[in-house]
Every structure is written in structure tokens, then in C-alpha cells.
Design a protein around this motif. Structure first.
Motif, PDB file in Angstrom:
ATOM      1  N   LYS A 149       3.588  10.160   7.028  1.00 26.02           N
ATOM      2  CA  LYS A 149       3.491   9.672   8.393  1.00 26.02           C
ATOM      3  C   LYS A 149       4.067   8.258   8.375  1.00 26.02           C
ATOM      4  O   LYS A 149       3.805   7.491   7.446  1.00 26.02           O
ATOM      5  CB  LYS A 149       2.024   9.649   8.831  1.00 26.02           C
ATOM      6  N   HIS A 150       4.842   7.911   9.336  1.00 25.17           N
ATOM      7  CA  HIS A 150       5.660   6.725   9.218  1.00 25.17           C
ATOM      8  C   HIS A 150       5.808   6.030  10.553  1.00 25.17           C
ATOM      9  O   HIS A 150       5.747   6.684  11.577  1.00 25.17           O
ATOM     10  CB  HIS A 150       7.071   7.180   8.838  1.00 25.17           C
ATOM     11  N   TYR A 151       6.102   4.764  10.513  1.00 27.65           N
ATOM     12  CA  TYR A 151       6.592   4.031  11.680  1.00 27.65           C
ATOM     13  C   TYR A 151       5.643   4.110  12.868  1.00 27.65           C
ATOM     14  O   TYR A 151       6.043   3.900  13.999  1.00 27.65           O
ATOM     15  CB  TYR A 151       7.958   4.583  12.136  1.00 27.65           C
ATOM     16  N   GLY A 160       0.844  -1.195   0.000  1.00 34.21           N
ATOM     17  CA  GLY A 160       0.000   0.000   0.000  1.00 34.21           C
ATOM     18  C   GLY A 160       0.879   1.245   0.000  1.00 34.21           C
ATOM     19  O   GLY A 160       0.592   2.242   0.660  1.00 34.21           O
ATOM     20  N   ARG A 161       1.990   1.172  -0.737  1.00 36.48           N
ATOM     21  CA  ARG A 161       2.960   2.280  -0.746  1.00 36.48           C
ATOM     22  C   ARG A 161       2.524   3.342  -1.746  1.00 36.48           C
ATOM     23  O   ARG A 161       2.145   3.018  -2.876  1.00 36.48           O
ATOM     24  CB  ARG A 161       4.336   1.736  -1.144  1.00 36.48           C
ATOM     25  N   PRO A 162       2.574   4.631  -1.354  1.00 39.98           N
ATOM     26  CA  PRO A 162       2.233   5.686  -2.309  1.00 39.98           C
ATOM     27  C   PRO A 162       3.135   5.604  -3.545  1.00 39.98           C
ATOM     28  O   PRO A 162       4.335   5.352  -3.433  1.00 39.98           O
ATOM     29  CB  PRO A 162       2.509   6.980  -1.536  1.00 39.98           C
ATOM     30  N   PRO A 217      11.936  -1.910  -0.876  1.00 34.13           N
ATOM     31  CA  PRO A 217      11.628  -1.046   0.274  1.00 34.13           C
ATOM     32  C   PRO A 217      11.502  -1.929   1.512  1.00 34.13           C
ATOM     33  O   PRO A 217      11.642  -3.148   1.424  1.00 34.13           O
ATOM     34  CB  PRO A 217      10.277  -0.446  -0.107  1.00 34.13           C
ATOM     35  N   SER A 218      11.231  -1.343   2.652  1.00 30.21           N
ATOM     36  CA  SER A 218      11.019  -2.138   3.856  1.00 30.21           C
ATOM     37  C   SER A 218       9.781  -3.029   3.673  1.00 30.21           C
ATOM     38  O   SER A 218       8.804  -2.627   3.033  1.00 30.21           O
ATOM     39  CB  SER A 218      10.859  -1.224   5.066  1.00 30.21           C
ATOM     40  N   ALA A 219       9.838  -4.251   4.250  1.00 30.97           N
ATOM     41  CA  ALA A 219       8.790  -5.252   4.013  1.00 30.97           C
ATOM     42  C   ALA A 219       7.670  -5.147   5.045  1.00 30.97           C
ATOM     43  O   ALA A 219       7.365  -6.111   5.755  1.00 30.97           O
ATOM     44  CB  ALA A 219       9.410  -6.642   4.010  1.00 30.97           C
ATOM     45  N   ASN A 220       7.082  -3.968   5.156  1.00 28.83           N
ATOM     46  CA  ASN A 220       5.970  -3.745   6.089  1.00 28.83           C
ATOM     47  C   ASN A 220       4.807  -3.122   5.322  1.00 28.83           C
ATOM     48  O   ASN A 220       4.969  -2.701   4.174  1.00 28.83           O
ATOM     49  CB  ASN A 220       6.416  -2.798   7.222  1.00 28.83           C
ATOM     50  N   ILE A 221       3.643  -3.044   5.964  1.00 30.83           N
ATOM     51  CA  ILE A 221       2.547  -2.244   5.416  1.00 30.83           C
ATOM     52  C   ILE A 221       2.982  -0.786   5.556  1.00 30.83           C
ATOM     53  O   ILE A 221       3.488  -0.372   6.602  1.00 30.83           O
ATOM     54  CB  ILE A 221       1.249  -2.496   6.231  1.00 30.83           C
TER      55      ILE A 221
HETATM   56 MG    MG Z   1       9.953   1.950   4.634  1.00 31.71          MG
END
Ligand code: MG
Ligand code: AMP
Length: 334
Positions: free
Chosen positions: A232-234, A54-56, A139-143
Motif C-alpha cells: 500500500k503506497h502513497y 520504516g521500509r519493509p 529510496p524516496s525520503a518519506n515515511i
Molecule cells: Mg518510495
């Protein structure tokens, strides 16, 4: 989709490489955080990364390589300083932004004329890149928006059923994402602090400047030099505040319905629910644990979380940069 959980042995790595060559996406361990990898030359595979996270679409990806020669294939106008940085810090947690060649599709660079490149040191990551024979955008493997994954379980929790496979490797030993610098402009710029510190970079790049977005929020309408920095992150779901100053224990002891995220050294002074995120005297431990702790905050079932801010030097700058975003820039100065 069923997500395969692969061991990091020879057969697991071979399976991962086959999936990547066929245009699939695989979670892989690196020394910084887990990455979600796909063939950097295949736009259809890249689309799957953006979809699963769901990455912009306007947030570009870092391309991971195993050999210095690949830099010449994917970047151009390469300054001497880039080669000196590569020599000194690769393999390792430094990402270098350079002008890109046409081999890098626009979806990787999010339409920018530059590409971000890193050579990781993690053995499994290196083998996957070498044996697949592909540069891997990851990229990082998170939502998107949630804390970055530093264990294979974090990846499974976020992306099970959405990606082809995860290489179930070790926990990440740096714990925060790579340092990102741009060497594509007139002067070197630090875009994101990380495992390689500003102090280390200054030894090679004495004129490096720090992009404003590293430590503060961009005004609305301001263009981000590093698009990822504007989001907004993390963030945990719990309402989170970053607290700067010495009297953290006195401050949090007056709070109710709250969890304190503190240093080991002050733990015994704190009388409300608490989570230790490492030792103040050893800030690399804060980096190692911070993303796991941000995930744990939500398990504490409190309304508020107060996190004691680290010093803004060395690896502490990277931790601080992640925490002000986790706190949506809500900083309390004691
Ligand atoms: Mg990331
Ligand atoms: P992540 O993949 O989650 O580690 O995020 C990658 C970071 O690198 C984001 O903050 C991006 O904005 C940044 N990045 C990637 N490519 C570029 C580029 N070409 N120019 C500037 N920043 C970039």
C-alpha cells in the motif's frame, strides 16, 4: 538526533558528502522525488535508511550513480540494450535493473540477484554523488506508505529527527518516481511507470512488456517482480477513491463530507471542496503536483477524497499507477 538543514551551496554539499562518507543518511533533491541517500557499499548505513523510513526489509533500493563506469563495477552480464537506454535517457528519470556484482550488499538488493541503477540529472544530486565518490542507495525520503516527498519541507515533515541531514534544494520538477525497467531477464519489462514514458521506451525496446502490477493489484501469494509494487503506497489518511470517466463534476457534486481532486479545466463546475492537481491538457503538471496534493487531502478534514483519474498514456500512466495505490485499488468507473 538533530537533523541538519543544509543549503545546496558548496559548503552544504561538502557537509552532506562528509556525512555520507561517515556512514550517515542524507535527504537529497533529485528531479523525480527527494531521495534518502546512503553509501551503497556500507550495510550499516543502508540499515539506517530502512530504520528511518520504516521500509519493509524485502523492498530493494535504487543505486544512484554519476558516471557510466560505475555500472560495470556494480552490475554484470550487461546487455547492449542497457547501454543504449543509458545513452538515450541518462542522466534522467530511468532506472535499469541488471544482474548485480558482489560489491552490492544483499541489504541493498533485498536478497535479489539484481540491482536497480539510475543516473539522476538534478545538479545537486550529481554533485553529491561525484564529490562523495560513492554510489548512493536512495529510496524516496518519506515515511514508508505515505506520499513521496517532492519538496524539502515534505522530507522535514516526515523525517526530522530521524536522519542526519537534508539538503534543502528546489522542488522536484518531474514529481513522480523514476520509470523502472528490468533488463536482467530474457525480455525487457516495465516494472514501474515514471518520468520516461512507455512510448519513449518502445522506440528502443519494441518488445517491452508491462508487468501486471503496474495497473492492477496482485493476488495474495503472487510474487512481485518489483517488490515495492505490492505495498500500500502513497496513501493519504482520508479514505480515497479514484474516479474514471467524463462526468466527474456531476458525480462529486452529489457527495458530502468529501473533497474532489480535479483538473483545472473542470474546476468551475465543481461545487464541493476541491483541490486542483494540474491541467488535463498538460499531464506533466499532474505528475508535478500529485504528491503535494495527496498530502493536502488530509488537511481538508473530510471523510472522503475523490480523485479524477488521468489518461493512462504518456506520463499519465505513472500518475494513474500512483493513484490506484493511493486509493488502495478502489476505482469507480462512471
Ligand atoms: Mg518510495
Ligand atoms: P523507491 O526507492 O521508493 O523509488 O522504490 C524503488 C523501487 O524500485 C521499488 O518499487 C522497488 O521494488 C524497485 N526495485 C529496486 N530494486 C529492484 C530490483 N533489483 N528488482 C526489481 N525492482 C527493484
Amino acid at each position: 538526533m538533530i537533523t541538519q538543514k543544509l543549503n545546496t551551496d558548496k559548503s552544504g554539499i561538502e557537509t552532506a558528502c562528509q556525512i555520507l562518507k561517515n556512514g550517515g543518511v542524507v535527504g537529497i533533491p533529485t528531479e523525480t522525488v527527494y531521495g534518502l541517500a546512503a553509501n551503497a557499499f556500507n550495510p550499516k548505513a543502508i540499515e539506517k535508511i530502512f530504520g528511518a523510513k520504516g521500509r519493509p526489509q524485502d523492498n530493494p533500493l535504487i543505486v544512484h550513480i554519476a558516471e557510466i563506469e560505475t555500472v560495470y563495477e556494480i552490475a554484470k552480464d550487461i546487455p547492449k540494450t542497457a547501454l543504449i537506454c543509458a545513452e538515450k535517457f541518462w542522466p534522467g528519470p530511468l532506472t535499469i535493473v541488471l544482474n548485480k556484482t558482489n560489491k552490492i550488499p544483499d541489504c541493498v538488493s533485498a536478497g535479489l540477484s539484481t540491482v536497480a541503477i539510475r543516473m539522476p540529472s538534478n545538479q545537486t544530486a550529481r554533485e553529491v554523488i561525484s564529490k562523495s565518490g560513492l554510489p548512493l542507495a536512495a529510496p524516496s525520503a518519506n515515511i514508508s506508505g505515505s506520499p513521496s516527498p517532492t519538496t524539502a519541507e515534505h522530507v522535514v515533515n516526515d523525517l526530522d529527527g530521524k536522519i542526519d541531514a537534508v539538503l534543502m534544494g528546489e522542488n522536484c520538477n518531474v514529481g513522480v518516481e523514476s520509470t523502472v525497467i528490468s533488463l536482467a531477464g530474457e525480455k525487457p519489462v516495465l516494472l514501474r511507470p515514471g518520468g520516461i514514458t512507455l512510448e519513449q521506451l518502445r522506440e528502443i525496446l519494441p518488445d517491452i512488456t508491462v508487468n501486471k502490477a503496474v495497473l492492477s493489484e496482485l493476488e495474495s501469494g503472487e510474487t512481485a517482480a518489483s517488490p515495492g509494487m505490492k505495498y500500500k503506497h502513497y496513501a493519504p489518511k482520508t479514505e480515497t477513491f479514484l474516479v474514471e470517466g467524463e462526468n466527474f463534476a456531476d458525480f462529486v457534486n452529489q457527495k458530502s463530507n468529501a473533497v474532489a481532486v480535479c483538473f483545472a479545466e473542470e474546476e468551475s463546475d465543481i461545487s464541493i471542496p476541491k483541490i486542483i492537481y494540474g491541467e488535463k491538457a498538460h499531464p506533466e503538471t499532474l505528475a508535478q503536483n500529485i504528491f503535494s496534493v495527496l498530502r493536502e487531502v488530509d488537511n481538508s478534514n473530510t471523510k472522503y477524497a475523490y480523485i479524477h483519474a488521468p489518461e493512462k498514456d504518456g506520463i499519465g500512466l505513472a500518475v494513474y499507477n500512483r493513484l490506484i495505490r493511493a486509493a488502495a485499488f478502489k476505482v469507480i468507473k462512471l
